[in-house]
Design a protein around this motif. Structure first.
Motif, PDB file in Angstrom:
ATOM      1  N   ASP A   1      92.031  54.587  90.610  1.00 43.10           N
ATOM      2  CA  ASP A   1      92.286  54.427  92.109  1.00 43.10           C
ATOM      3  C   ASP A   1      91.129  54.691  92.841  1.00 43.10           C
ATOM      4  OD1 ASP A   1      94.884  53.864  91.540  1.00 43.10           O
ATOM      5  OD2 ASP A   1      95.607  55.499  92.403  1.00 43.10           O
ATOM      6  N   MET A   2      90.499  55.608  92.675  1.00 37.19           N
ATOM      7  CA  MET A   2      89.309  56.144  93.739  1.00 37.19           C
ATOM      8  C   MET A   2      88.257  54.890  93.236  1.00 37.19           C
ATOM      9  SD  MET A   2      89.774  59.919  93.035  1.00 37.19           S
ATOM     10  CE  MET A   2      88.365  60.772  93.956  1.00 37.19           C
TER      11      MET A   2
ATOM     12  N   SER B   1      85.092  65.401  95.234  1.00 34.46           N
ATOM     13  CA  SER B   1      86.229  66.344  95.742  1.00 34.46           C
ATOM     14  C   SER B   1      86.921  65.741  97.003  1.00 34.46           C
ATOM     15  CB  SER B   1      85.433  67.407  96.456  1.00 34.46           C
ATOM     16  OG  SER B   1      84.566  67.206  97.407  1.00 34.46           O
ATOM     17  N   GLU B   2      86.417  64.651  97.760  1.00 38.45           N
ATOM     18  CA  GLU B   2      87.195  64.142  98.700  1.00 38.45           C
ATOM     19  C   GLU B   2      86.501  62.674  98.919  1.00 38.45           C
ATOM     20  OE1 GLU B   2      87.632  66.801 101.759  1.00 38.45           O
ATOM     21  OE2 GLU B   2      85.347  66.858 102.299  1.00 38.45           O
TER      22      GLU B   2
ATOM     23  N   THR C   1      91.488  61.966 105.325  1.00 40.63           N
ATOM     24  CA  THR C   1      91.299  62.088 103.833  1.00 40.63           C
ATOM     25  C   THR C   1      92.134  60.989 102.997  1.00 40.63           C
ATOM     26  OG1 THR C   1      91.151  64.610 104.314  1.00 40.63           O
ATOM     27  CG2 THR C   1      91.175  63.757 102.103  1.00 40.63           C
ATOM     28  N   LEU C   2      91.323  60.253 102.216  1.00 38.06           N
ATOM     29  CA  LEU C   2      91.999  59.354 101.648  1.00 38.06           C
ATOM     30  C   LEU C   2      92.476  59.686 100.062  1.00 38.06           C
ATOM     31  CD1 LEU C   2      89.776  56.308 102.769  1.00 38.06           C
ATOM     32  CD2 LEU C   2      91.899  56.691 103.523  1.00 38.06           C
TER      33      LEU C   2
ATOM     34  N   ASN D   1      95.090  71.993  88.399  1.00 40.96           N
ATOM     35  CA  ASN D   1      94.317  71.500  87.377  1.00 40.96           C
ATOM     36  C   ASN D   1      93.431  70.277  87.525  1.00 40.96           C
ATOM     37  OD1 ASN D   1      95.086  72.905  84.901  1.00 40.96           O
ATOM     38  ND2 ASN D   1      96.846  71.621  84.742  1.00 40.96           N
ATOM     39  N   GLY D   2      92.945  70.280  88.733  1.00 37.98           N
ATOM     40  CA  GLY D   2      91.693  69.523  89.041  1.00 37.98           C
ATOM     41  C   GLY D   2      92.059  67.861  88.591  1.00 37.98           C
ATOM     42  N   VAL D   3      93.213  67.732  89.334  1.00 33.28           N
ATOM     43  CA  VAL D   3      93.566  66.186  89.375  1.00 33.28           C
ATOM     44  C   VAL D   3      93.489  65.563  90.560  1.00 33.28           C
ATOM     45  CG1 VAL D   3      95.558  66.295  87.459  1.00 33.28           C
ATOM     46  CG2 VAL D   3      96.090  66.743  89.965  1.00 33.28           C
ATOM     47  N   PHE D   4      93.271  64.389  90.682  1.00 30.78           N
ATOM     48  CA  PHE D   4      92.999  63.871  91.862  1.00 30.78           C
ATOM     49  C   PHE D   4      94.187  63.176  92.703  1.00 30.78           C
ATOM     50  CE2 PHE D   4      89.348  62.944  89.475  1.00 30.78           C
ATOM     51  CZ  PHE D   4      88.335  63.346  90.147  1.00 30.78           C
ATOM     52  N   VAL D   5      94.468  63.444  94.084  1.00 33.30           N
ATOM     53  CA  VAL D   5      95.582  63.003  94.657  1.00 33.30           C
ATOM     54  C   VAL D   5      95.115  62.086  95.660  1.00 33.30           C
ATOM     55  CG1 VAL D   5      96.869  64.995  94.108  1.00 33.30           C
ATOM     56  CG2 VAL D   5      95.588  64.914  95.959  1.00 33.30           C
TER      57      VAL D   5
END
Ligand SMILES: Nc1ncnc2c1ncn2[C@@H]1O[C@H](COP(=O)(O)OP(=O)(O)OP(=O)(O)O)[C@@H](O)[C@H]1O
Ligand SMILES: [Mg+2]
Length: 422
Positions: A205-206, A377-378, A394-395, A403-407
């Motif tokens: 997505d990112m 990180s963002e 913040t997108l 657990n270090g997942v991206f949101v």
């Protein structure tokens, strides 16, 4: 300590249990013995072929070992001879590390402490220089062919080696505990988007968002600490630019590897020995503007060029990208501001913040986690100024607790360019 055997670490006791008494002392003694033997030789072997020198060293070594009844196999002797030759004409203990493609970074803190980075993890290794003089000699040997010098009057140097690796060296009196050397090795194949996805530096997505942001000509600021992957990210994003566009890149040491046909690469230049001829990033940014670029890619903002870059981003060179050293997106924006101040330009705070706010569309913040993973990180959108403070949106962010997942944090960007994406 690294227990694996590496060429060059023949003194590693795990590999040769009990066989090598005081190995580095022995190597030092051999080194001195060879220097004496070479001085006695009529031929100038150090200026001749490696093969001739290797033969000479092998013979000397064999005599030395026999005379002292030391236990070395033929293989070990050959290995040692290679290393001694490296030391005499090459980059000493660094030679094997420079050749090893799995080593990405080499950090030398004085003659006896060498660290390397492998797979994102920094580790001390069992390699050392004979003494400070030896380390200095190797540093000078690296610098001499690239026309750079290091002495008491100019004790720091930042340069690019012929293979593209970046080197920084600092010597006493500035480096208090002995010469320090940092080598960021050149990667033939800079990481691409697929690699960054695979190493979980960001998610799909990112990546899609960033691809569209590049296409929408967003001005992107990549921010992060040392070695967090800023240049790699800049390179990856630049690759997403249409090959039809004309790019001008500006770097202190050329690292970017763009596949575009239409790219002009510019590199700053330090002053020569007389203090003349310096070309700073600001000169290059100004010159770049006269070269009709579609976008300007600046390796890193760090000085007086800051205002010129912001102006360029605001006036027709949108889609430009650069990196900056900062720990989060807000800090990155404030750092831009303080760089303008440091450049000695007097601009009202409000005007300056407005300039920054309209120049930068997106900040991509990078971090390096304790396990060596480098990731985003963002991703922040720079929205506006409210009460003269930067407002960001913040997108995406990394959930460090989860657990270090991206949101995905927000799907409602404010800016026109970003609205077209979501
Ligand atoms: N996402 C990533 N995953 C794995 N390795 C990475 C990633 N990004 C960068 N690296 C590796 O990390 C090292 C540092 O990367 P890079 O030069 O891009 O960092 P940097 O932030 O620009 O460093 P500096 O602050 O020194 O300019 C390189 O060896 C690079 O290949
Ligand atoms: Mg960099």
């Amino acid at each position: 300590m690294d227990a694996t055997f590496e060429k060059g670490s023949w003194m590693n006791r795990d590999t040769y249990p009990g066989r090598l008494p005081q190995p580095s002392a022995l190597k030092g003694a051999l080194h001195r013995h060879l220097i004496d033997a070479l001085e006695e030789e009529d031929d100038n072997l150090l200026d001749g072929s490696r093969f001739m020198l290797l033969q000479f060293v092998t013979n000397q070594l064999s005599d030395y070992i026999q005379a002292r009844h030391l236990a070395y196999s033929r293989y070990e002797q050959d290995q040692l001879a290679e290393e001694l030759v490296d030391e005499l004409i090459g980059f000493g203990p660094l030679e094997s590390l420079l050749r090893d493609p799995t080593v990405t970074e080499i950090l030398v803190n004085g003659p006896y402490r060498v660290f390397i980075e492998r797979s994102g993890v920094l580790q001390q290794i069992d390699l050392r220089f004979i003494d400070e003089a030896h380390l200095l000699q190797v540093i000078q040997r690296i610098l001499a062919p690239i026309g750079r010098r290091l002495d008491e009057s100019s004790p720091m140097v930042d340069a690019r080696m012929p293979d593209g690796s970046r080197i920084n060296a600092v010597i006493p009196p500035v480096a208090i505990d002995g010469a320090a050397l940092s080598v960021r090795k050149f990667r033939q194949d800079m990481l691409r988007s697929a690699d960054l996805l695979a190493s979980r530096s960001l998610n799909r997505d990112m990546l899609e968002f960033l691809e569209l942001a590049v296409r929408q000509r967003c001005n992107i600021l990549i921010s992060g600490g040392t070695g967090t992957g800023k240049t790699t990210m800049l390179n990856m994003l630049s690759q997403l630019i249409s090959p039809r566009e004309r790019l001008v890149t500006i770097e202190d040491t050329a690292e970017l590897q763009l596949k575009h046909d239409h790219v002009v690469r510019l590199e700053t230049r330090p002053p020569n020995a007389d203090g003349h001829g310096e070309v700073v990033a600001r000169d290059l940014v100004r010159n770049a503007l006269r070269m009709r670029p579609d976008r300007i890619i600046l390796g890193e903002i760090r000085g007086t060029e800051v205002l010129d870059v912001l102006m360029a981003m605001n006036t027709g060179h949108d889609g430009s990208m650069t990196t900056l050293h900062a720990n989060n997106a807000q800090d990155a924006l404030l750092r831009l501001e303080s760089l303008v101040g440091m450049a000695g330009v007097q601009v009202a705070e409000r005007t300056l913040r407005q300039t920054i706010c309209s120049a930068i569309d997106v900040v991509v913040q990078l971090i390096r986690l304790a396990d060596g993973r480098r990731c985003v990180s963002e991703i922040q959108e720079v929205v506006m100024l409210r009460d003269d403070q930067f407002v960001t949106n913040t997108l995406f962010r990394l959930d460090r607790q989860g657990n270090g997942v991206f949101v995905r944090e927000s799907a409602n960007p404010a800016g026109e360019k970003l609205k077209r994406i979501f």
